[in-house]
Design an enzyme around this catalytic site. Structure first.
Site, short mmCIF file in Angstrom:
data_model
loop_
_atom_site.label_atom_id
_atom_site.label_comp_id
_atom_site.label_asym_id
_atom_site.label_seq_id
_atom_site.Cartn_x
_atom_site.Cartn_y
_atom_site.Cartn_z
N ASP A 27 0.83 -1.11 -0.06
CA ASP A 27 0.06 -0.14 -0.02
C ASP A 27 1.02 1.13 0.12
OD1 ASP A 27 -2.53 1.43 0.27
OD2 ASP A 27 -2.05 1.82 2.25
N SER A 28 0.33 2.36 -0.16
CA SER A 28 1.07 3.60 -0.09
C SER A 28 1.50 4.02 1.27
CB SER A 28 0.10 4.89 -0.68
OG SER A 28 -1.23 4.80 -0.01
N TYR A 59 -0.60 8.36 -2.49
CA TYR A 59 -0.81 8.44 -3.93
C TYR A 59 -1.87 8.82 -4.50
CZ TYR A 59 2.73 4.17 -3.67
OH TYR A 59 4.05 3.64 -3.38
N GLY A 60 -2.80 9.27 -3.80
CA GLY A 60 -4.04 9.83 -4.43
C GLY A 60 -4.08 10.97 -5.04
N ASN A 91 -6.04 1.04 -3.28
CA ASN A 91 -7.07 1.32 -4.40
C ASN A 91 -6.42 1.95 -5.42
OD1 ASN A 91 -10.03 0.61 -3.40
ND2 ASN A 91 -8.83 0.95 -1.98
N THR A 92 -5.89 3.12 -4.96
CA THR A 92 -5.15 4.03 -6.16
C THR A 92 -4.16 3.21 -7.19
OG1 THR A 92 -5.17 5.75 -4.29
CG2 THR A 92 -3.93 6.13 -6.57
N GLU A 169 -5.24 9.05 9.58
CA GLU A 169 -3.88 8.79 9.96
C GLU A 169 -3.67 9.78 11.26
OE1 GLU A 169 -0.77 8.95 7.30
OE2 GLU A 169 -1.89 7.08 6.16
N THR A 202 -8.18 2.58 1.04
CA THR A 202 -7.88 1.69 2.03
C THR A 202 -8.05 2.30 3.54
OG1 THR A 202 -5.89 2.84 2.08
CG2 THR A 202 -5.80 0.55 1.18
N HIS A 203 -8.21 3.46 3.65
CA HIS A 203 -8.53 4.07 5.02
C HIS A 203 -9.98 4.29 5.31
CE1 HIS A 203 -4.39 5.46 4.10
NE2 HIS A 203 -4.17 6.18 5.49
N1 DGL Z 1 -3.81 3.95 0.01
C1 DGL Z 1 -4.65 4.83 -0.87
C2 DGL Z 1 -5.86 4.27 -1.63
O1 DGL Z 1 -6.52 3.09 -1.01
C3 DGL Z 1 -4.87 6.00 0.06
C4 DGL Z 1 -3.93 6.70 0.62
C5 DGL Z 1 -3.25 7.48 -0.65
O2 DGL Z 1 -3.56 8.49 -1.04
O3 DGL Z 1 -2.15 6.92 -1.01
O4 DGL Z 1 -6.49 4.58 -2.48
#
Ligand code: DGL
Length: 285
Positions: A27-28, A59-60, A91-92, A169, A202-203
């Site tokens: 994940d990011s 990452y978003g 997800n991103t 977070e 994810t969050h």
């Molecule tokens: N993990 C990213 C997602 O599920 C969320 C956090 C991010 O923007 O990196 O899209």
């Protein structure tokens, strides 16, 4: 002119038939722990190597080029851990990099979008589905495309909710500020006829109770993590690579920055006690 990211690479992740090999999850940052948690619950014998890209989160708000570059580096890193399968918990990254890295490795790589879309298509009665996610996920329209492949008549209403990530977070998941932000982002969607809503980041499962209270019982809330873990289970079974050693599962956690903060967060949401998180210079991969 073609983009350099569109040139196929070989990420050097070779097929592994050793069933005790770990599953790589990335994940990011910390959010993917919601997916790791579900894998731990549904596949309690699988060893996991988790990587959180805490140096480069979020990452978003990043471009497709960078999301693909980051994902390739992480897949190369996980390859050094001899993983037998990879779950892109983000997800991103699933929206923008899954197909690229699937093409460039010899092991199964799954994302969270197809499982999440499938769960929503199965749950909806009126075919009107809401998706909350990051800017990049919503702009990519990957959820919309995948849902429409499964149900061409579905109506998909997407909404970027970027502030949800820092709120989680910072430990504000249950704070009244978050209730207000939920209202700001989701009031338009609440006025539509959606009967199903995908937590496409994810969050967001960590905000589930607030979102559930906001929409009420009439809207079915989908957490893609659940269905993703089920898909992983099916793939390992199909390939005959489920871990049948009978040993307790071992988990390793790696991040690109702020290892102690990650460990604290992980211990707040996992039932497993994370003793230490190791730092990796991901730019080297
Ligand atoms: N993990 C990213 C997602 O599920 C969320 C956090 C991010 O923007 O990196 O899209």
């Amino acid at each position: 002119m073609g983009n350099t990211n569109d040139i196929k690479e070989n990420l050097n992740v070779k097929s592994i038939s050793n069933s005790t090999a770990p599953v790589g999850v990335f994940d990011s940052g910390v959010g993917g722990l919601t997916v790791a948690r579900e894998i731990m619950r549904q596949l309690p014998h699988e060893n996991i190597v988790y990587f959180g890209d805490t140096a480069r989160v979020p990452y978003g708000s990043k471009s497709r080029d960078n999301i693909i570059r980051f994902s390739r580096q992480i897949v190369r890193f996980l390859g050094t851990k001899d993983v037998k399968a990879i779950v892109i918990a983000c997800n991103t990254a699933s929206a923008l990099a899954l197909e690229t890295v699937q093409d460039e490795t010899d092991i199964p790589v799954i994302g969270v979008i197809v499982p999440g879309a499938r769960a929503a298509v199965q749950a909806t009665e009126n075919g009107i589905i809401g998706v909350a996610g990051t800017e990049a996920t919503i702009q990519s329209e990957t959820y919309t495309k995948v849902i429409r492949q499964m149900n061409p008549d579905a109506v998909v209403i997407g909404k970027p909710c970027p502030l949800f990530v820092p709120l989680v977070e910072e430990g504000f998941a249950k704070h009244r500020i978050t209730e207000e932000v939920i209202d700001i982002y989701l009031s338009d969607m609440q006025k539509t006829d959606i009967d199903t809503m995908i937590l496409g980041c994810t969050h967001y499962p960590l905000l589930r109770s607030g979102i559930r209270a906001y929409f009420g019982e009439k809207v079915h809330i989908v957490n893609p993590a659940y269905e993703t873990a089920m898909d992983l289970k099916k793939i390992l079974a199909k390939n005959g690579t489920e871990n049948r050693s009978g040993q307790p599962a071992a988990y390793e956690f790696y991040v690109s920055d702020a290892a102690e903060k990650f460990t604290r967060f992980a211990n707040g949401i996992l039932t497993y006690d994370v003793a230490a998180t190791r730092l990796v210079n991901i730019e080297e991969y």
